[in-house]
Design a protein around this motif. Structure first.
Motif, short mmCIF file in Angstrom:
data_model
loop_
_atom_site.label_atom_id
_atom_site.label_comp_id
_atom_site.label_asym_id
_atom_site.label_seq_id
_atom_site.Cartn_x
_atom_site.Cartn_y
_atom_site.Cartn_z
N ARG A 225 -4.47 10.61 12.49
CA ARG A 225 -5.15 9.82 13.59
C ARG A 225 -4.34 8.64 13.79
NH1 ARG A 225 -10.40 10.61 9.55
NH2 ARG A 225 -8.89 10.75 7.81
N LEU B 247 5.00 13.20 5.64
CA LEU B 247 5.42 13.97 4.91
C LEU B 247 4.96 14.96 5.56
CD1 LEU B 247 3.90 13.46 1.38
CD2 LEU B 247 6.30 13.09 2.19
N HIS C 175 0.44 14.09 -0.27
CA HIS C 175 -0.94 13.55 1.22
C HIS C 175 -0.21 12.08 1.75
CE1 HIS C 175 -3.28 17.21 -0.48
NE2 HIS C 175 -3.55 16.16 -1.29
N ASN C 176 -0.08 12.76 3.12
CA ASN C 176 -0.03 11.30 3.36
C ASN C 176 -1.31 10.42 3.37
OD1 ASN C 176 2.60 11.23 4.45
ND2 ASN C 176 1.54 12.79 5.60
N VAL C 177 -1.33 8.81 2.76
CA VAL C 177 -2.27 8.50 2.72
C VAL C 177 -3.17 8.04 3.87
CG1 VAL C 177 -3.43 6.16 1.47
CG2 VAL C 177 -1.08 7.01 0.13
N ILE D 16 -9.19 10.46 -2.52
CA ILE D 16 -7.97 11.09 -2.08
C ILE D 16 -7.86 11.81 -3.41
CG2 ILE D 16 -5.40 11.57 -2.92
CD1 ILE D 16 -4.53 9.37 -0.10
N PHE E 12 -11.18 16.21 5.88
CA PHE E 12 -10.71 14.65 5.22
C PHE E 12 -8.92 13.62 5.91
CE2 PHE E 12 -13.46 13.04 3.58
CZ PHE E 12 -14.62 13.90 2.48
N GLU E 13 -8.23 14.95 5.71
CA GLU E 13 -6.48 15.31 6.23
C GLU E 13 -6.61 15.44 7.45
OE1 GLU E 13 -4.35 17.07 3.31
OE2 GLU E 13 -2.43 15.56 4.49
N ARG E 14 -6.73 13.92 8.80
CA ARG E 14 -6.43 14.17 9.75
C ARG E 14 -5.36 13.20 10.10
NH1 ARG E 14 -10.71 12.99 13.14
NH2 ARG E 14 -11.60 12.85 11.56
N ILE F 130 -15.66 6.82 4.51
CA ILE F 130 -14.53 8.10 3.81
C ILE F 130 -15.63 7.93 2.65
CG2 ILE F 130 -13.32 6.14 2.64
CD1 ILE F 130 -11.24 9.08 2.36
N LEU F 131 -16.03 7.04 2.01
CA LEU F 131 -17.32 6.70 1.29
C LEU F 131 -18.35 7.66 1.21
CD1 LEU F 131 -17.23 3.22 -0.63
CD2 LEU F 131 -16.26 5.70 -1.73
N ASP G 113 -3.46 9.08 6.46
CA ASP G 113 -4.09 10.49 7.28
C ASP G 113 -6.30 10.23 6.70
OD1 ASP G 113 -1.54 13.19 7.32
OD2 ASP G 113 -1.95 10.92 8.50
N PHE G 114 -5.71 9.86 4.81
CA PHE G 114 -7.29 9.78 4.68
C PHE G 114 -8.18 8.68 5.63
CE2 PHE G 114 -7.15 13.20 2.00
CZ PHE G 114 -6.40 13.77 1.92
N VAL G 115 -7.41 7.81 5.74
CA VAL G 115 -7.99 5.80 6.15
C VAL G 115 -9.08 6.78 6.53
CG1 VAL G 115 -7.36 4.13 6.81
CG2 VAL G 115 -5.71 4.59 4.86
N ASP G 116 -10.27 5.76 6.66
CA ASP G 116 -10.76 5.60 7.74
C ASP G 116 -12.57 5.47 6.68
OD1 ASP G 116 -12.65 7.31 8.99
OD2 ASP G 116 -12.92 9.21 8.75
N PRO G 117 -12.98 4.18 7.62
CA PRO G 117 -14.00 3.22 7.40
C PRO G 117 -15.29 3.97 6.62
CG PRO G 117 -14.13 3.05 9.77
CD PRO G 117 -12.63 4.71 9.28
N MET H 80 0.55 -1.24 0.10
CA MET H 80 0.09 -0.27 -0.14
C MET H 80 1.07 1.45 -0.03
SD MET H 80 -3.34 0.73 2.65
CE MET H 80 -3.32 2.39 3.30
N PRO H 81 0.42 1.96 -0.86
CA PRO H 81 1.33 3.36 -0.89
C PRO H 81 1.38 3.63 0.86
CG PRO H 81 -0.61 3.21 -2.10
CD PRO H 81 -0.27 2.48 -1.75
N GLU H 82 2.19 5.03 0.82
CA GLU H 82 1.90 5.77 1.67
C GLU H 82 2.26 7.29 2.02
OE1 GLU H 82 5.09 5.63 4.88
OE2 GLU H 82 5.78 3.44 3.69
N THR I 218 -9.76 4.89 -0.44
CA THR I 218 -8.98 6.19 -0.14
C THR I 218 -8.37 6.32 -1.20
OG1 THR I 218 -8.90 4.64 1.71
CG2 THR I 218 -7.76 6.31 1.36
#
Lengths: 679, 162
Positions: free
Chosen positions: B75, B3, A455-457, B93, B71-73, A465-466, A459-463, A448-450, B89
């Motif tokens: 966690r 980053l 952006h840091n992936v 993005i 969205f960008e937080r 998100i959709l 940080d976006f990961v969220d169940p 999985m790309p970081e 995800t």
């Protein structure tokens, strides 16, 4: 066990240094200021303090010396004798005695002078008394100076003596010079003694340590002993004699049967017999060294006889100790330090013999009887011949057996084994994700790309998100609709001609500002010349006409007026122009809008009145210079201020020239520091 | 590998770039390049330094609050890996980025709204006020339009006449 360490003795200063130290200390640590106007008691107190302080210091320092040097009678006789051998007991005692007397003398001097100071009646008298007291004390020390130097030397030598513990297990090595004693000690211990082919390489005692049966043994290497009467022995030999005499150790007498040390077996046997009295009560082993050159069996009859005699002597010591009289193996041994055969055997034999002897002695002493029962395991006396092994219940036996089985079965395959199978450490890299617990096992090796697009992936990961994304897009849609509604009203725009005019206005404004800035920055270096001289020819009627016409006015009237108002030259010029063209003078400007033509006409017209070129130093009225001399100077300065390029390739400053090849100041005279052989 | 944001200018610090300064109170300052680092050492307030994001946000040049930023937080709870979630995800993005960019453009447009009208008004004003620099009042009276005057050319017929 007291460690005999003479390294802790403080340095003994020389006489001069001693005096300097004490006197400077007195000067620093006591008050320094006294005037003759002070109360007499204060003056007396001042000087008495100085005298007492000096005496106290002398006393302290001399006492430390006396106390720190060991008293030869109080230390172990081995060290006592060693120090006597090295430094001469009498001399040593005398030196220390002198120091002691010096101390007492100084005390007396101080006492006397303090008594006198109590009745001093003037500053001068008190001062001279103090000077006298201090002077006498210093003389005492000066007289004792040689003793101090001698003690210092002794101290330095003592500090370097090997730290031999006279009470512990020791092995002593003795024999003729060059038989191989130092090589032996080098072999069995970590000592690094010099081994050289000449005799008396070892000049003093050397200590090494070796282990045997978990015990530490001291091994002492002695300088070689020659066969001489006792009185003729030198200091080096005396060291080894002392060691032999006082240390309770097992003695290894080294014999060189090959004779390569330079002495025959007979001489060595003679030595043995002369010092055999020293071997009393010590386990003695005769070691035949250098068997690689000459085996023990191969020596001559006489030599063999001598060796046997020595062996007999050694046996006597063995028997005398009450050891096993039958065991004669540990008495005569052969070895070769070069090939290292038999070296360990010798060491073991020596250690063993010593240990036995010491143990026996301890057993005989009274103290050990109390501890003896600690060493004893009480065994019950067997009353019959029945075997009684330990009793283990059945269940325990079974459990043990099962455990052993399981251990043999479950040989867990370690990661290490896996690694070794697949090519070793560098080739195989363990998959760390093997044991991950995921919803679907196929995902274990997913990459999985970081980072994505800055952006840091993670940080976006969220169940959900959709869901949130959907909301967002709906919002966007609404915004866009609203956006479509409002658009900008285009106000009145300027026509192209108007824009042209505006551009022209802005250009003019910029020009004005630029001109002003130039004027301001050059204000200091620009000559302030009155307008009437008009150096740049700005204020001509043609120019005025041009400017007015660009503004959209008719300039003719203005020009005429200007011309009529001007005088002399201008009128002449206008007449000339009139002649040239044959028309009215006023039309000139209108006819020649071209600047180049204008210039040319001007120059042509002027040529009638004066020549084109002027001499450079001629001062024109609008320039702001006083006279031609000033102008010349100005021109010169201007020329100097800039670097003209040397296009003619003339020799410049940088082209080295040495005006004098041998200047006198470099080639003559002495130097304050340094040699003059490089000029 | 993460980053980070530069403390001074708020640009992203990629791995291998910049300097990290840890103060005695354990606060970490990351800088993207020596320019930001030196500005920090000079004790400059990024909110007053024109080219930083902090300044732009404070002075309303860039948008500050928006749903896209939520969205960008960071966690701090690790999530168990799920391929579907990861796919979603990554796609999300990109969409979020697009939305964000659009919103920023809209913000800019709103900010710049009315600029054109203002510029035009100013130009008209300037023209009216300073027309005297290129057109003499006499010429203006004759021809009241705010344009460059025709450069006075003496007609040959006139001369002939005189």
């Amino acid at each position: 066990m007291v460690q005999y360490n003479f390294k802790k003795i403080t340095v003994v200063p020389t006489g001069k240094d001693f005096i300097d130290i004490i006197l400077s200390r007195t000067q620093r640590q006591t008050p320094t200021v006294v005037h003759k106007g002070y109360a007499i008691s204060r003056i007396r107190q001042f000087y008495m303090r100085k005298v007492k302080y000096t005496q106290q210091n002398f006393h302290d320092k001399l006492s430390t010396i006396i106390e720190e040097f060991p008293r030869l009678d109080d230390i172990h006789p081995f060290y006592g004798d060693l120090l006597h051998v090295l430094y001469n007991k009498d001399h040593y005692k005398l030196a220390l005695g002198q120091i002691n007397t010096a101390r007492n003398l100084i005390g007396k001097i101080a006492k006397d002078y303090v008594k006198l100071l109590k009745y001093g009646d003037s500053l001068y008298r008190c001062k001279s008394l103090k000077v006298a007291a201090l002077g006498r004390m210093c003389t005492v020390i000066k007289r004792v100076g040689p003793s101090l130097a001698y003690l210092e030397q002794i101290r330095q030598h003592m500090a370097r003596l090997p730290s031999i513990d006279p009470n512990t297990r020791t092995i002593l090595i003795c024999g003729y010079p060059n038989v191989g004693k130092s090589s032996f000690i080098n072999k069995i211990t970590r000592a690094d003694v010099d081994v050289q082919p000449y005799a008396f390489t070892t000049k003093s005692l050397f200590v090494g340590h070796t282990d045997y049966k978990y015990l530490r043994y001291q091994v002492i290497d002695t300088p070689g002993i020659l066969d001489r009467p006792f009185e003729d022995r030198n200091i080096i030999e005396m060291c080894s004699i002392t060691a032999l005499a006082h240390l309770r150790a097992s003695v290894l007498f080294f014999l060189d049967i090959s004779g390569s040390c330079g002495y025959s077996v007979a001489q060595q046997a003679a030595l043995f017999h002369s010092i055999k009295s020293l071997f009393m009560n010590k386990p003695l082993i005769i070691v035949c060294n250098k068997t690689d050159l000459q085996a023990l069996e191969g020596i001559s009859e006489d030599d063999m006889k001598l060796v046997m005699e020595m062996k007999a002597e050694a046996m006597k010591t063995l028997i005398g100790q009450g050891g096993e009289p039958t065991n004669d193996e540990g008495v005569l041994l052969t070895m070769s330090t070069l090939t290292e055969e038999g070296v360990i055997a010798v060491k073991n034999a020596a250690c063993e013999r010593l240990l036995d002897q010491r143990v026996e002695l301890k057993m005989k002493s009274k103290k050990l009887n109390d501890c003896l029962n600690r060493f004893h395991v009480a065994m019950p006396k067997p009353r019959d011949q029945k075997e009684r092994p330990p009793c283990i219940p059945e269940a325990v036996l079974e459990a043990k057996a099962k455990k052993a089985e399981q251990a043999a079965e479950k040989q867990k395959k370690l990661e290490r084994d896996l690694e070794n199978e697949n090519g070793g450490a560098g080739v195989y890299s363990a998959s760390l994700r093997k044991h991950y617990i995921l919803a679907n096992d196929e995902w274990k090796e997913d990459i999985m790309p970081e980072i994505l697009d800055g952006h840091n992936v993670y940080d976006f990961v969220d169940p959900d998100i959709l869901q949130r994304l959907e909301e967002l897009e709906r919002e966007e849609g609404m915004h866009q609709e609203h956006e479509a509604d409002d658009f900008e009203m285009d106000g009145a725009e300027l026509t192209p001609e108007e824009q042209e005019a505006l551009a022209e206005i802005r250009k003019k404004k910029r020009l004005i500002v630029q001109q002003h800035r130039i004027k301001k920055s050059t204000a200091e270096s620009r000559p302030t010349v009155p307008r009437k001289f008009d150096k740049d020819k700005q204020f001509t009627s043609e120019r005025m006409g041009r400017q007015l016409s660009t503004l959209g006015l008719d300039p003719t009237l203005a020009i005429n007026r200007a011309r009529s108002k001007s005088r002399g030259r201008k009128r002449e010029r206008s007449i000339d122009k009139g002649n040239q063209n044959g028309t009215d003078d006023m039309d000139v400007d209108g006819d020649q809008p071209n600047k180049k033509l204008r210039l040319r006409s001007r120059s042509l017209s002027r040529s009638r009145s004066r020549s084109k070129s002027r001499p450079p130093y001629e001062v024109l009225p609008g320039e702001g210079l006083k006279d031609s001399a000033q102008k010349k100077k100005a021109i010169k300065l201007a020329e100097k201020s800039h670097n003209k390029r040397n296009k003619d390739a003339r020799k410049g400053e940088a082209d080295r020239v040495i005006p004098t090849l041998r200047p006198k100041h470099l080639f003559s005279g002495k130097r304050s520091t340094g040699k003059t052989d490089r000029r | 590998m993460r980053l980070e944001k530069c403390w001074f200018c708020s640009s992203t610090v990629y791995p291998g770039h910049g300097i990290q300064f840890v103060r005695n109170d354990a606060k970490i300052f990351r800088f993207c390049r020596s320019k930001c680092h030196k500005n920090f050492k000079m004790k400059r307030n990024p909110r007053k330094v024109k080219w930083t994001k902090a300044y732009r946000r404070v002075h309303g040049k860039d948008m500050t609050q928006d749903a896209t930023f939520e969205f960008e937080r960071k966690r701090n709870r690790p999530e168990r890996y799920d391929r579907h979630v990861a796919e979603e995800t990554l796609k999300a993005i990109k969409k979020i980025d697009k939305v964000r960019v659009d919103r920023e453009a809209r913000h800019y447009a709103k900010r710049m709204k009315g600029k054109k009208a203002q510029v035009q008004k100013e130009a008209a004003n300037e023209l009216e006020q300073s027309i005297h620099m290129v057109k003499a009042p006499a010429a203006l009276q004759k021809e009241p339009s705010l344009t460059l005057p025709k450069v006075y050319q003496k007609q040959t017929e006139d001369r002939m006449e005189e």
